[in-house]
Design a protein around this motif. Sequence first.
Motif, PDB file in Angstrom:
ATOM      1  N   LEU A   5      35.577  -9.680  10.697  1.00  0.00           N
ATOM      2  CA  LEU A   5      35.207  -8.268  10.768  1.00  0.00           C
ATOM      3  C   LEU A   5      36.155  -7.404   9.948  1.00  0.00           C
ATOM      4  CD1 LEU A   5      34.303  -7.894  14.558  1.00  0.00           C
ATOM      5  CD2 LEU A   5      32.728  -7.682  12.631  1.00  0.00           C
ATOM      6  N   THR A   8      35.381  -7.932   6.224  1.00  0.00           N
ATOM      7  CA  THR A   8      34.117  -7.291   5.857  1.00  0.00           C
ATOM      8  C   THR A   8      34.268  -5.777   5.798  1.00  0.00           C
ATOM      9  OG1 THR A   8      32.841  -9.072   6.880  1.00  0.00           O
ATOM     10  CG2 THR A   8      31.690  -6.987   6.500  1.00  0.00           C
ATOM     11  N   ASP A   9      34.922  -5.222   6.826  1.00  0.00           N
ATOM     12  CA  ASP A   9      35.116  -3.768   6.872  1.00  0.00           C
ATOM     13  C   ASP A   9      35.979  -3.303   5.700  1.00  0.00           C
ATOM     14  OD1 ASP A   9      35.059  -1.177   7.669  1.00  0.00           O
ATOM     15  OD2 ASP A   9      35.951  -1.496   9.629  1.00  0.00           O
ATOM     16  N   VAL A  12      33.824  -3.286   2.533  1.00  0.00           N
ATOM     17  CA  VAL A  12      32.889  -2.152   2.545  1.00  0.00           C
ATOM     18  C   VAL A  12      33.638  -0.848   2.313  1.00  0.00           C
ATOM     19  CG1 VAL A  12      31.296  -0.812   3.986  1.00  0.00           C
ATOM     20  CG2 VAL A  12      31.212  -3.318   4.019  1.00  0.00           C
ATOM     21  N   GLY A  13      34.771  -0.685   3.003  1.00  0.00           N
ATOM     22  CA  GLY A  13      35.558   0.534   2.849  1.00  0.00           C
ATOM     23  C   GLY A  13      36.144   0.695   1.464  1.00  0.00           C
ATOM     24  N   TYR A  19      39.388   3.423   1.709  1.00  0.00           N
ATOM     25  CA  TYR A  19      40.791   3.011   1.815  1.00  0.00           C
ATOM     26  C   TYR A  19      41.592   3.356   0.562  1.00  0.00           C
ATOM     27  CZ  TYR A  19      38.880   0.831   5.920  1.00  0.00           C
ATOM     28  OH  TYR A  19      38.235   0.627   7.119  1.00  0.00           O
ATOM     29  N   GLY A  64      33.845   6.763   9.692  1.00  0.00           N
ATOM     30  CA  GLY A  64      33.338   5.403   9.494  1.00  0.00           C
ATOM     31  C   GLY A  64      32.314   5.037  10.553  1.00  0.00           C
ATOM     32  N   GLU A  68      28.250   4.087  10.175  1.00  0.00           N
ATOM     33  CA  GLU A  68      27.704   2.836  10.698  1.00  0.00           C
ATOM     34  C   GLU A  68      26.649   3.080  11.765  1.00  0.00           C
ATOM     35  OE1 GLU A  68      31.109   0.557  11.791  1.00  0.00           O
ATOM     36  OE2 GLU A  68      31.798   0.365   9.717  1.00  0.00           O
ATOM     37  N   THR A  73      24.378  -0.355  11.844  1.00  0.00           N
ATOM     38  CA  THR A  73      25.336  -1.439  12.084  1.00  0.00           C
ATOM     39  C   THR A  73      25.764  -1.500  13.539  1.00  0.00           C
ATOM     40  OG1 THR A  73      26.176  -1.262   9.822  1.00  0.00           O
ATOM     41  CG2 THR A  73      27.578  -2.371  11.425  1.00  0.00           C
ATOM     42  N   TYR A  87      34.810  -5.569  17.596  1.00  0.00           N
ATOM     43  CA  TYR A  87      34.592  -4.483  16.629  1.00  0.00           C
ATOM     44  C   TYR A  87      35.695  -3.430  16.777  1.00  0.00           C
ATOM     45  CZ  TYR A  87      32.329  -0.395  14.496  1.00  0.00           C
ATOM     46  OH  TYR A  87      32.059   0.726  13.745  1.00  0.00           O
ATOM     47  N   LYS A  91      38.580  -2.671  13.904  1.00  0.00           N
ATOM     48  CA  LYS A  91      38.790  -1.331  13.341  1.00  0.00           C
ATOM     49  C   LYS A  91      40.247  -0.913  13.481  1.00  0.00           C
ATOM     50  CE  LYS A  91      34.730   0.453  12.041  1.00  0.00           C
ATOM     51  NZ  LYS A  91      34.505   0.934  10.667  1.00  0.00           N
ATOM     52  N   LEU A  94      42.594  -2.991  11.163  1.00  0.00           N
ATOM     53  CA  LEU A  94      42.472  -2.613   9.754  1.00  0.00           C
ATOM     54  C   LEU A  94      43.176  -1.291   9.472  1.00  0.00           C
ATOM     55  CD1 LEU A  94      41.401  -3.146   6.957  1.00  0.00           C
ATOM     56  CD2 LEU A  94      39.219  -2.141   7.636  1.00  0.00           C
TER      57      LEU A  94
END
Length: 233
Positions: A5, A8-9, A12-13, A19, A64, A68, A73, A87, A91, A94
């Motif tokens: 996760l 992937t995040d 995408v970010g 980021y 974010g 989603e 999502t 999840y 988050k 990250l």
Amino acid sequence: MIGRLVRTDFKVGTRGYIYPIYLLIALAYGLVVMAFPEQYHPIIVPIFVLIEPGLVGFMFVGTGIFAEKKDGTIGALAVTPLEWRSYILAKTLLMVLVSLPAAALIMGIGTRSLNGLSYVLAGTFLVSIVYTLLGIAVSSKYHDLDDYFVPLLGVMVLSLLPFAHYHGYLTNEIWKVLYAVPSYPALYFFKAPFEEISMNTLMWSGFALIIWSGIAYHLARIRFYKYAVEGLR
């Protein structure tokens, strides 16, 4: 699961420039700090370090979640075997991983020194966890930034008040209630490179932020499931 996760995040970010923008903001803060005379660093650096991993992180995680929600999502969490607690933790992890280099940028570029960076990173690690989880808890109920703006502003103002109290601008006894705000114990970590803070104070400050992390996770877990996963209003 959490590792996947996070990766992937992050992808995408990064593609959405979230980021990179976050780190550019940290770079800008560092340049602003560098423009101030050195005697102002003990005041300016802690403020910017709190704003970046704390308040900016609070805002970024909220926006974010809005994105989603709109692309479905989060709704998928209710009908897939994906653990929604994973999840939340992904988050948080990250944002912590992004906040640490951001704080180092502010400190290193702004002061042109890394003395005391370990204190700053320790405080950043803890305060980023708290504010990311609070951001998830608060933003879960809302659907766009317009609705989120008022609580965001409230959290920002409340989180900056401890700076005024610490520097002697709020002297009434009633303002001692600000010790309960999570930015207050974080302030001791961010002040440690510039003035002598006892290890006992830092230990209790760290303990307070750990307690806040537990409270924030509990709130995030309940509100995220209620408002984001189940879609209740």
